[in-house]
Scaffold this active site. Structure first.
Site, short mmCIF file in Angstrom:
data_model
loop_
_atom_site.label_atom_id
_atom_site.label_comp_id
_atom_site.label_asym_id
_atom_site.label_seq_id
_atom_site.Cartn_x
_atom_site.Cartn_y
_atom_site.Cartn_z
N HIS A 149 -7.05 9.77 -2.28
CA HIS A 149 -6.53 9.65 -0.91
C HIS A 149 -7.49 10.26 0.14
O HIS A 149 -7.76 9.64 1.16
CB HIS A 149 -5.16 10.33 -0.85
CG HIS A 149 -4.29 9.86 0.27
ND1 HIS A 149 -2.93 9.78 0.17
CD2 HIS A 149 -4.58 9.46 1.53
CE1 HIS A 149 -2.42 9.34 1.31
NE2 HIS A 149 -3.40 9.14 2.15
N ASP A 198 0.85 -1.19 0.00
CA ASP A 198 0.00 0.00 0.00
C ASP A 198 0.89 1.25 0.00
O ASP A 198 1.64 1.48 0.95
CB ASP A 198 -0.90 0.00 1.24
CG ASP A 198 -1.86 1.18 1.22
OD1 ASP A 198 -2.81 1.13 0.42
OD2 ASP A 198 -1.63 2.16 1.96
N LYS A 252 -2.13 6.24 -4.27
CA LYS A 252 -3.22 7.21 -4.02
C LYS A 252 -2.92 8.58 -4.60
O LYS A 252 -1.76 9.03 -4.59
CB LYS A 252 -3.44 7.34 -2.50
CG LYS A 252 -3.52 6.01 -1.77
CD LYS A 252 -3.84 6.13 -0.30
CE LYS A 252 -3.63 4.78 0.38
NZ LYS A 252 -2.28 4.61 0.97
N1 LIG Z 1 -5.57 6.18 3.38
C1 LIG Z 1 -5.10 6.85 4.41
O1 LIG Z 1 -5.40 8.04 4.63
C2 LIG Z 1 -4.19 6.17 5.35
C3 LIG Z 1 -3.56 5.01 4.96
N2 LIG Z 1 -2.70 4.37 5.81
C4 LIG Z 1 -2.07 3.12 5.33
O2 LIG Z 1 -2.23 2.10 6.33
C5 LIG Z 1 -0.94 1.69 6.78
C6 LIG Z 1 -0.97 1.28 8.25
O3 LIG Z 1 -1.34 2.32 9.09
P1 LIG Z 1 -0.32 3.06 10.08
O4 LIG Z 1 -0.94 4.35 10.46
O5 LIG Z 1 1.01 3.07 9.45
O6 LIG Z 1 -0.33 2.21 11.39
P2 LIG Z 1 -0.38 0.70 11.94
O7 LIG Z 1 -1.63 0.59 12.70
O8 LIG Z 1 -0.08 -0.27 10.87
O9 LIG Z 1 0.79 0.73 13.00
C7 LIG Z 1 2.13 0.95 12.66
C8 LIG Z 1 2.94 0.96 13.96
O10 LIG Z 1 2.84 -0.30 14.61
C9 LIG Z 1 4.14 -0.86 14.79
N3 LIG Z 1 3.97 -2.32 14.59
C10 LIG Z 1 3.65 -2.97 13.44
N4 LIG Z 1 3.51 -4.29 13.66
C11 LIG Z 1 3.76 -4.50 14.97
C12 LIG Z 1 3.79 -5.67 15.79
N5 LIG Z 1 3.54 -6.88 15.29
N6 LIG Z 1 4.10 -5.51 17.11
C13 LIG Z 1 4.37 -4.29 17.62
N7 LIG Z 1 4.33 -3.15 16.89
C14 LIG Z 1 4.05 -3.25 15.57
C15 LIG Z 1 5.01 -0.18 13.77
O11 LIG Z 1 6.35 -0.12 14.21
P3 LIG Z 1 7.65 -0.41 13.28
O12 LIG Z 1 7.39 0.09 11.90
O13 LIG Z 1 8.72 0.37 13.97
O14 LIG Z 1 7.89 -1.89 13.34
C16 LIG Z 1 4.39 1.23 13.74
O15 LIG Z 1 4.86 1.99 14.85
C17 LIG Z 1 -0.06 2.89 6.47
O16 LIG Z 1 1.31 2.60 6.55
C18 LIG Z 1 -0.58 3.29 5.12
O17 LIG Z 1 -0.08 2.44 4.11
C19 LIG Z 1 -2.49 4.85 7.08
C20 LIG Z 1 -3.09 6.01 7.51
C21 LIG Z 1 -3.98 6.77 6.66
O1 LIG Z 2 -2.21 8.00 4.48
C1 LIG Z 2 -1.83 8.62 5.44
C2 LIG Z 2 -2.51 9.80 5.92
O2 LIG Z 2 -3.69 10.01 5.22
C3 LIG Z 2 -1.63 11.00 5.78
O3 LIG Z 2 -1.24 11.11 4.43
C4 LIG Z 2 -2.34 12.25 6.20
O4 LIG Z 2 -2.82 12.08 7.50
C5 LIG Z 2 -1.42 13.44 6.15
O5 LIG Z 2 -0.35 13.26 7.01
C6 LIG Z 2 -2.18 14.71 6.52
O6 LIG Z 2 -1.75 15.39 7.45
O7 LIG Z 2 -3.16 14.98 5.85
#
Ligand SMILES: NC(=O)C1=CN([C@@H]2O[C@H](COP(=O)(O)OP(=O)(O)OC[C@H]3O[C@@H](n4cnc5c(N)ncnc54)[C@H](OP(=O)(O)O)[C@@H]3O)[C@@H](O)[C@H]2O)C=CC1
Ligand SMILES: O=C[C@H](O)[C@@H](O)[C@@H](O)[C@H](O)C(=O)O
Length: 358
Positions: A154, A93, A123
């Site tokens: 997005h 993603d 996105k």
């Molecule tokens: N469309 C949108 O607006 C959005 C899309 N997204 C998408 O969704 C994805 C996931 O969401 P995100 O907000 O990144 O958060 P997540 O809920 O996936 O959490 C990520 C965090 O959890 C930690 N982590 C991951 N796996 C484990 C585990 N098994 N045990 C302990 N800690 C763990 C990671 O640490 P570390 O990396 O240090 O291991 C990081 O700090 C994004 O990366 C993105 O691709 C996210 C937000 C908004």
């Molecule tokens: O996908 C991840 C999130 O949507 C991120 O792109 C947004 O939250 C952005 O940081 C914002 O501040 O609008």
């Protein structure tokens, strides 16, 4: 067809897996998901490194677990993506707005996994709502591919394309510079053109409430394939998901672990369920999503977590029972409702539990 790297014929020394045959599936094509689902039913735990797939409204099948890449630093994401693909992930993603697509592309190349075996989502960023092809072309060049499997809008917020910043243009009052003259239905028309041109196989949306979906659906020629939303035990959005099901739109769960620092892994109920099944808290949350046919997008740059999130999601989905699922479904309503991702958009997005930034 399913290609097995090895089938030992032995049972696992781990008592939690005593009834499982140890095998390692390296490649499962979409037509074989019936077979893999059948194997899972035959064996209480079918350990394999491929996620099940979920059928979309255009007939394509999306792997139910994908690697998130938001906030993954350049040098880390190359290794993370390459490791994930070697460990069996087939879904990454991405987003133009994450600023790391060139590194994601490098990770894909370093993995050695053929492009045709990988599901890539990216996105469209807000400053490009009136220039969809321009944003998409940059993404394709960054990733080093000539098509995407899925392209999402997005956020349902067009931003000023000629503002004071290419990503986050602001007004003199400091608020984000929204282009109020641009209609989302026109963004969607341009998204549809990208399918016609063959640059993307499927299109969808992200962060669209019912109110925002109703701005594009009446004139849409293509119904969005997915809606990527913040979905986890503290923000399950049951009504919105029911609406998506009714329209044939598959939900994708972002921030499944509660985003940075994975705060949901400390939840007491999640931990109780994890103990009950001798699995990890992350497996419970990711398994809950996969069991409900919601695409889970955990992000990690830590190799061991990347591996365990995929295998754990599969194990979790097969181990959780109806009571566990009902308990997790009810967590938010029991007083734990919480969103973690709320950028200060100065428009009404139409979501429940969203503070007014207008
Ligand atoms: N469309 C949108 O607006 C959005 C899309 N997204 C998408 O969704 C994805 C996931 O969401 P995100 O907000 O990144 O958060 P997540 O809920 O996936 O959490 C990520 C965090 O959890 C930690 N982590 C991951 N796996 C484990 C585990 N098994 N045990 C302990 N800690 C763990 C990671 O640490 P570390 O990396 O240090 O291991 C990081 O700090 C994004 O990366 C993105 O691709 C996210 C937000 C908004
Ligand atoms: O996908 C991840 C999130 O949507 C991120 O792109 C947004 O939250 C952005 O940081 C914002 O501040 O609008």
């Amino acid at each position: 067809m399913v290609r097995l790297r090895s089938v030992s014929g032995k049972t696992s020394p781990d008592p939690a897996y005593k009834d499982a045959i140890i095998c390692d599936v390296i490649d499962v094509n979409p037509a074989s998901s019936v077979l893999t689902n059948h194997l899972r039913r035959l064996f209480p735990v079918f350990t394999m490194s491929s996620a099940p797939k979920i059928k979309l409204n255009n007939g394509m099948e999306i792997p139910a677990v994908g690697l998130g890449t938001w906030q993954s630093k350049s040098e880390e994401v190359i290794t993370a993506v390459s490791h994930a693909l070697k460990e069996g992930y087939r879904h990454i993603d991405c987003a133009w707005g994450y600023g790391n697509e060139k590194d994601v592309g490098e990770g894909i190349r370093q993995s050695g996994v053929p492009r045709s075996d990988i599901w890539i989502t990216s996105k469209l960023w807000g400053t490009y709502h009136s220039r969809v092809e321009e944003c998409l072309d940059q993404t394709l060049a960054n990733l080093g591919t000539d098509y995407l499997d899925l392209y999402l809008v997005h956020w349902p917020v067009p931003l000023n394309p000629n503002g004071n910043h290419p990503i986050f243009p602001t007004l003199p009052n400091g608020k984000r510079d929204v282009d109020h003259s641009w209609k989302l239905s026109d963004t969607w028309k341009q998204m549809e053109e990208m399918v016609e041109k063959g640059k993307v196989k499927a299109i969808g949306i992200s962060n669209f409430s019912v109110k925002k979906m109703e701005e594009i659906l009446p004139t849409a020629k293509i119904i969005p394939a997915t809606n990527q939303l913040e979905i986890h035990p503290y923000n399950p959005q049951h009504e919105l998901l029911a609406y998506l099901r009714e329209k044939g739109i598959v939900p994708q769960a972002y921030s499944p672990l509660g985003s940075t620092g994975s705060p949901l892994l400390k939840d007491e109920v999640i931990n109780e369920i994890a103990q009950k099944h001798s699995i990890q808290p992350a497996d419970v949350i990711l398994g809950w999503l996969v069991a409900k046919d919601i695409v889970a997008l955990p992000k990690s740059v830590t190799p061991a977590r990347i591996t365990s999130n995929l295998n754990g999601a599969i194990a979790g989905a097969s181990k959780l029972d109806k009571d566990d699922i009902a308990k997790i479904d009810g967590l938010a309503a029991s007083g734990k409702q919480k969103r973690f991702i709320m950028p200060p958009w100065p428009v009404d997005l139409g979501f429940d539990n969203w503070p007014p930034f207008v």
